[in-house]
Motif scaffolding. Sequence first.
Motif, PDB file in Angstrom:
ATOM      1  N   LYS A 109     -11.177  -1.678  34.339  1.00 51.07           N
ATOM      2  CA  LYS A 109     -11.357  -2.883  33.517  1.00 51.07           C
ATOM      3  C   LYS A 109     -12.619  -3.701  34.020  1.00 51.07           C
ATOM      4  O   LYS A 109     -13.422  -4.347  33.169  1.00 51.07           O
ATOM      5  N   PRO A 147     -19.744   2.958  31.453  1.00 49.70           N
ATOM      6  CA  PRO A 147     -18.911   2.647  32.296  1.00 49.70           C
ATOM      7  C   PRO A 147     -18.877   3.577  33.667  1.00 49.70           C
ATOM      8  O   PRO A 147     -19.488   4.636  33.378  1.00 49.70           O
ATOM      9  N   LEU A 166     -15.524  -2.032  32.221  1.00 51.67           N
ATOM     10  CA  LEU A 166     -15.516  -2.245  30.786  1.00 51.67           C
ATOM     11  C   LEU A 166     -16.253  -3.664  30.540  1.00 51.67           C
ATOM     12  O   LEU A 166     -17.162  -3.733  29.723  1.00 51.67           O
ATOM     13  N   GLU A 167     -16.040  -4.444  31.267  1.00 43.37           N
ATOM     14  CA  GLU A 167     -16.373  -6.046  31.351  1.00 43.37           C
ATOM     15  C   GLU A 167     -17.739  -5.975  31.628  1.00 43.37           C
ATOM     16  O   GLU A 167     -18.768  -6.582  30.912  1.00 43.37           O
ATOM     17  N   ARG A 168     -18.333  -5.190  32.519  1.00 43.11           N
ATOM     18  CA  ARG A 168     -19.787  -5.131  32.903  1.00 43.11           C
ATOM     19  C   ARG A 168     -20.644  -4.669  31.780  1.00 43.11           C
ATOM     20  O   ARG A 168     -21.830  -4.655  31.492  1.00 43.11           O
ATOM     21  N   VAL A 169     -20.050  -3.524  30.980  1.00 44.67           N
ATOM     22  CA  VAL A 169     -20.776  -2.868  30.144  1.00 44.67           C
ATOM     23  C   VAL A 169     -20.700  -3.909  28.756  1.00 44.67           C
ATOM     24  O   VAL A 169     -21.929  -3.999  28.243  1.00 44.67           O
ATOM     25  N   LYS A 170     -19.830  -4.530  28.466  1.00 41.13           N
ATOM     26  CA  LYS A 170     -19.751  -5.589  27.392  1.00 41.13           C
ATOM     27  C   LYS A 170     -20.880  -6.749  27.635  1.00 41.13           C
ATOM     28  O   LYS A 170     -21.498  -7.291  26.801  1.00 41.13           O
ATOM     29  N   ALA A 171     -21.078  -7.067  28.993  1.00 38.38           N
ATOM     30  CA  ALA A 171     -21.954  -8.201  29.453  1.00 38.38           C
ATOM     31  C   ALA A 171     -23.322  -7.561  29.585  1.00 38.38           C
ATOM     32  O   ALA A 171     -24.301  -8.321  29.739  1.00 38.38           O
ATOM     33  N   GLY A 172     -23.579  -6.209  29.427  1.00 41.02           N
ATOM     34  CA  GLY A 172     -25.028  -5.639  29.352  1.00 41.02           C
ATOM     35  C   GLY A 172     -25.625  -5.546  30.596  1.00 41.02           C
ATOM     36  O   GLY A 172     -26.785  -5.267  30.927  1.00 41.02           O
TER      37      GLY A 172
END
Length: 279
Positions: free
Chosen positions: A44, A58, A47-53
């Motif tokens: 979780k 992952p 994924l959040e950190r990937v989306k935030a760049g």
Amino acid sequence: FRSVCETCRPGKTLAFVLDEVGQHLAADSERCRNLRVLIEQFGKVSLERVKAGKIPGPAWIVFTAEEKLPATLEDCFKHRIDLGRADVVEVAARRVLRKKDSQKVLLAKLFQEHRASLVQNVALDEDEFVDYYPFLPHLIDISIDAVAGIRRDPNAPTQLIGGSRSIVKLSHDLLISDQTRLANQPVGALASIDMVYDLLEGSLPPERSREVAIVGERCEDERYPGMAARVAKAICLMEFAGTNLSRTAKNIARLLIQQVSEPPPTVAVAVILARMTEE
């Protein structure tokens, strides 16, 4: 971990390797539930950190296990790699039995000198002989099955490690153990099944090792000193292995060869088997 990664390796992601997870989980079912929660949380946040760049990809969590993972955990993993028998044998060859080029030439010459008997008695080609000497593939196969059989026995006093690790350790012990010391033997010495038994004896159920000792004493033949014990050890490991290889005098004798130049002691084994039957 997140702050350390941002400070020390900015722009990178993390990979965690958890070794021997199977044994860890087998001891406590609560650990399995806790581990699943941990994996889901990592997924979780990752994924959040990937989306935030904040990270390029992952986080990875890699497990190694000798046992099959619980189904609830298998669902957490996208990729799965299993080591088959051929892989386990190759691991032993690459990690322990690998030779210098000069030794490969010497062993190739040795194979050619004894080609007929080696092909007949252990059914292998030159490359196999050079790669796996002195722990030849047919004996490695039986040892893998024997270790698995011992591990399944509820009366075994100690827990053997399984898979590639047990065979790598066994290969190493055959070379340097005080009981065998094959690394100190002249070129031409081979591992035999009774040597493997000697290294695994401490992991056998006590009653089985007592039976082998008794047979070795009661079935001894003065014409073939020590052969009764060697035959008993061979039969014991073949039984644990559950191998399709029939326990005939011919097959047992081939597993007892300890020198490239040595013919299988078929007559001696047949005499001992006859004495066992009488007893």
